[in-house]
Structure formats: C-alpha cells, structure tokens
Design a protein around this motif. Sequence first.
Motif, mmCIF file in Angstrom:
data_model
loop_
_atom_site.group_PDB
_atom_site.id
_atom_site.type_symbol
_atom_site.label_atom_id
_atom_site.label_comp_id
_atom_site.label_asym_id
_atom_site.label_seq_id
_atom_site.Cartn_x
_atom_site.Cartn_y
_atom_site.Cartn_z
ATOM 1 N N ALA A 10 7.525 47.183 3.955
ATOM 2 C CA ALA A 10 8.023 48.162 4.465
ATOM 3 C C ALA A 10 9.217 48.675 3.795
ATOM 4 N N VAL A 11 9.515 47.527 2.996
ATOM 5 C CA VAL A 11 10.817 47.896 1.882
ATOM 6 C C VAL A 11 10.449 48.765 0.690
ATOM 7 N N GLY A 12 8.599 48.020 0.434
ATOM 8 C CA GLY A 12 7.880 48.625 -0.735
ATOM 9 C C GLY A 12 7.348 50.457 -1.063
ATOM 10 N N ALA A 13 7.088 50.650 0.758
ATOM 11 C CA ALA A 13 7.172 51.801 1.303
ATOM 12 C C ALA A 13 7.879 52.350 1.079
ATOM 13 N N THR A 14 8.807 52.283 1.885
ATOM 14 C CA THR A 14 10.292 53.161 1.142
ATOM 15 C C THR A 14 10.047 53.737 0.573
ATOM 16 N N LEU A 30 0.835 52.393 -5.858
ATOM 17 C CA LEU A 30 2.047 51.403 -4.869
ATOM 18 C C LEU A 30 0.880 50.124 -4.618
ATOM 19 N N LEU A 31 1.203 48.756 -4.689
ATOM 20 C CA LEU A 31 0.663 47.892 -4.863
ATOM 21 C C LEU A 31 0.580 46.418 -3.860
ATOM 22 N N GLU A 66 -4.941 46.455 -13.604
ATOM 23 C CA GLU A 66 -4.858 47.823 -14.721
ATOM 24 C C GLU A 66 -4.138 48.963 -13.943
ATOM 25 N N LYS A 67 -4.078 49.600 -13.175
ATOM 26 C CA LYS A 67 -3.732 50.215 -12.409
ATOM 27 C C LYS A 67 -2.079 50.903 -12.812
ATOM 28 N N THR A 68 -1.458 49.450 -12.849
ATOM 29 C CA THR A 68 0.049 50.189 -13.115
ATOM 30 C C THR A 68 0.092 49.908 -14.875
ATOM 31 N N LYS A 69 -0.958 50.230 -15.359
ATOM 32 C CA LYS A 69 -0.840 50.069 -16.856
ATOM 33 C C LYS A 69 0.114 51.005 -17.355
ATOM 34 N N GLY A 70 1.247 51.020 -18.405
ATOM 35 C CA GLY A 70 2.113 51.333 -18.819
ATOM 36 C C GLY A 70 3.171 52.069 -17.509
ATOM 37 N N SER A 71 3.741 50.889 -17.010
ATOM 38 C CA SER A 71 4.998 51.472 -15.741
ATOM 39 C C SER A 71 6.416 51.648 -16.635
ATOM 40 N N ASP A 72 6.859 52.669 -16.825
ATOM 41 C CA ASP A 72 8.849 52.171 -17.147
ATOM 42 C C ASP A 72 9.135 51.306 -16.412
ATOM 43 N N VAL A 73 9.541 51.457 -15.385
ATOM 44 C CA VAL A 73 10.118 51.199 -14.148
ATOM 45 C C VAL A 73 8.551 50.172 -12.855
ATOM 46 N N VAL A 74 9.641 49.521 -12.840
ATOM 47 C CA VAL A 74 8.390 48.204 -11.895
ATOM 48 C C VAL A 74 9.236 47.723 -10.838
ATOM 49 N N VAL A 75 9.144 47.688 -9.195
ATOM 50 C CA VAL A 75 10.135 47.074 -8.522
ATOM 51 C C VAL A 75 9.257 46.399 -7.837
ATOM 52 N N ILE A 76 10.149 44.711 -7.369
ATOM 53 C CA ILE A 76 9.152 43.911 -7.154
ATOM 54 C C ILE A 76 9.532 43.825 -5.585
ATOM 55 N N THR A 77 8.892 44.315 -4.791
ATOM 56 C CA THR A 77 9.351 44.069 -3.038
ATOM 57 C C THR A 77 8.541 42.896 -2.043
ATOM 58 N N SER A 78 7.252 41.969 -2.977
ATOM 59 C CA SER A 78 6.239 41.421 -2.534
ATOM 60 C C SER A 78 7.040 40.490 -2.023
ATOM 61 N N GLY A 79 6.265 39.610 -0.732
ATOM 62 C CA GLY A 79 7.144 38.576 -0.323
ATOM 63 C C GLY A 79 7.011 38.320 1.074
ATOM 64 N N ALA A 228 17.666 50.936 4.706
ATOM 65 C CA ALA A 228 18.534 51.152 3.641
ATOM 66 C C ALA A 228 18.108 50.564 2.674
ATOM 67 N N PRO A 229 17.380 49.261 2.625
ATOM 68 C CA PRO A 229 17.149 48.568 1.050
ATOM 69 C C PRO A 229 16.170 49.561 0.593
ATOM 70 N N GLY A 230 15.328 50.276 0.959
ATOM 71 C CA GLY A 230 14.296 50.893 -0.116
ATOM 72 C C GLY A 230 15.127 52.082 -0.669
ATOM 73 N N ALA A 231 16.555 52.441 0.461
ATOM 74 C CA ALA A 231 16.709 53.934 -0.417
ATOM 75 C C ALA A 231 17.988 53.240 -1.788
ATOM 76 N N ALA A 232 18.365 52.209 -1.265
ATOM 77 C CA ALA A 232 19.340 51.605 -2.543
ATOM 78 C C ALA A 232 18.852 51.143 -3.723
ATOM 79 N N THR A 233 16.920 50.598 -3.518
ATOM 80 C CA THR A 233 16.220 50.553 -4.464
ATOM 81 C C THR A 233 15.879 51.499 -5.464
#
Length: 308
Positions: A10-14, A30-31, A66-79, A228-233
Amino acid sequence: MKITVVGAGAVGATTADNIIRRELAEEVVLLDIKEGVAEGKSLDMYQTAALLGFNTLPVGSTNDYEKTKGSDVVVITSGLPRKPGMTREELIGVNADIVKSVTQNILKYSPKAILVIVSNPMDTMTYLAFREAGVPKKRIIGMGGALDSARFKTYLALEMGVTPNDINGMVIGGHGDTTMIPLTRLATYNGIPVSRFLSEDKLAKIAADTMVGGATLTKLIGTSAWYAPGAATAFIVESIVRNQKRIVPCSVYLNGEYGQKDIFMGVPVVIGRNGWEKIINLRLSEKEKAAFAKSAEAVRAMNAVLPA
Ligand code: NAI
C-alpha cells in the motif's frame, strides 16, 4: 535520476505513484518479493501516463536487485504493517530481518544512494539500516515526522475550519503513539500562533488526536493507512531530487543534538540533493525538552531489542 521503492504494498505503491506523477525521476523501480505484484502495479501505473501526461517510466521487479542498479534515492517500505490494536513496536522482529537484507541488497547495486526508511518501527528500522549500510549519516533518512506533521496540520485545520495549506506545524521525537511530540506552541496559522485561535484544551486534544492519528485510521480501515504516508514519503524524495532545502522533521542520527547521542529520532532537518544537510536546533521549552528525553528513552529501549 533513478529512484527505487522497495515494497510494492500500500505505502510503496502510493509513494511510487506520487513520484511518477510528479516526474521526480526518469525511472522508478518498484520491487517486491511477491511474484508479479511489483510488475503488475508498475504496468497499471504506466497505463495512467496516457491519461495524466507524465514521462516517468515505472519498472516492476520481483526481487531482482539488478534492476535497481545505480539508483540515486531508495525508499524502503518492505515489511509488515499494523493491524487494528497493534503498536508499531510489535513489528520489530519480522521487519528487522526484512530491512536488514533489503539494505544489504540495495547497497550492492546502488552504493551511493540516499535511503529513505519507512518500515516500522521506523526510528529503530532507520537505526538498523544505518548500522547495516555503513554510509555517511546524511544519506539515511527516516520518514515519520513528515506524516505526523501533516496529520497535525490537518487536525488543526479541521478544528479551525481553514485549509491545511495555511497551517504550519511540526511533530518531532519518536514516531510512535506515545513518543511523538506535536509542537502546539510553535504551530501557526499564516504566521500567527494557533494559540490565538484555539483554547489550551482544544490544542491538547489536537495533540492527542495527532499522536494516535495512525491508530485511528488503522481501526477505521482495518489496516495501516497509505495515502498520506505515500505523499509524505514523496514529499521528502522531492526535496532531495529537486534540492528544495525543505525543512522537514525526519528521523536522523543524533550525535549530541537535542541532548541525544547514537539514536535516530525525529528533528527538523534541511533536505537537499545530498540527503539531510543540517539539523535545525529548535529552542524547546523545559516541558518539550523533558518530552523529548522521555521519547528518546522509549526509542532506545526499542533499539536494544534489535538482534546484534
Ligand atoms: P503492505 O503489507 O501493504 O506492503 C508491504 C510489502 O512489503 C508487501 O507487498 C510485501 O510483499 C513486501 N515485502 C515484504 N518483505 C519483503 C522483502 N524482503 N523484500 C521486498 N518486499 C518485501 O504494508 P504497507 O501498508 O505498505 O506498510 C509498509 C510498512 O510501512 C509497514 O512496516 C508499515 O508499518 C510502515 N508504515 C510506516 C509509516 C511511517 O510513517 N513511517 C506509515 C505507514 C506505514
């Protein structure tokens, strides 16, 4: 610019949806570990491009870093998210394992990335990510205060019958129902202290409602909130990629600031292209200082539960 969001729930996709609509990057990966979910949600999002007119490419991945290679910003919402009646703290065991392995995998492919941690209990998960990552502290940002402050502003605006856009306010401290500190004394309506418009009782009620803002939604919806969590991130990510220098309360590593050391807690920071640039030292009242120290005790107790 390339941005990865880990966890296509929910949060990652938003978060990803907010990022692509605002064209904050050329590519958003999106992983998720759930087979096909990230690919499906990415394709669904890309099918809105023809309707909304953005030019960011969402890419889905089932655990292929491998698909995430060279990302400038990474958001972690897994869990795991909270269920009704649960505290954020109860998520620690499961989420610690997830955040630890995700952080290691991410840094293998994006050693220079700025990490924005969302998974709960967020202050502790951010501390864990920092410990695992071994990167400069300014590249590790926990998202909590941005959301709690948005909730605080909303409750103030609803009570006053005005738009949240005209309210300024901040929530600092830990990101927990009993640890966050809504700074009612410093909240303003177009620059005028809200205490000119609202009684002390009303302000105390708004602070209390803010603190259980997440739990209230979890009870209503049946699971943890996401808009709101997605927008805040995305708000934090935007300040990074556009180098906006927004002042946002975020969970960052304290090394003596606010009287605390070796802990991640929510304090106002300037967010720009290199992560958080500077901690803003607010002049807290004695009561606020005591609340911050108490909040730190609770966050520290949570950190102590982390596996070595
Ligand atoms: P969700 O259950 O909808 O999504 C979580 C996703 O993480 C799932 O799709 C799951 O398959 C994925 N996942 C689990 N292990 C993974 C792994 N090892 N690698 C990649 N993906 C993995 O949950 P939701 O609502 O999106 O919440 C996510 C987290 O964010 C929760 O811990 C929740 O408590 C937290 N949260 C934090 C907020 C904050 O202010 N810091 C606000 C709202 C939620």
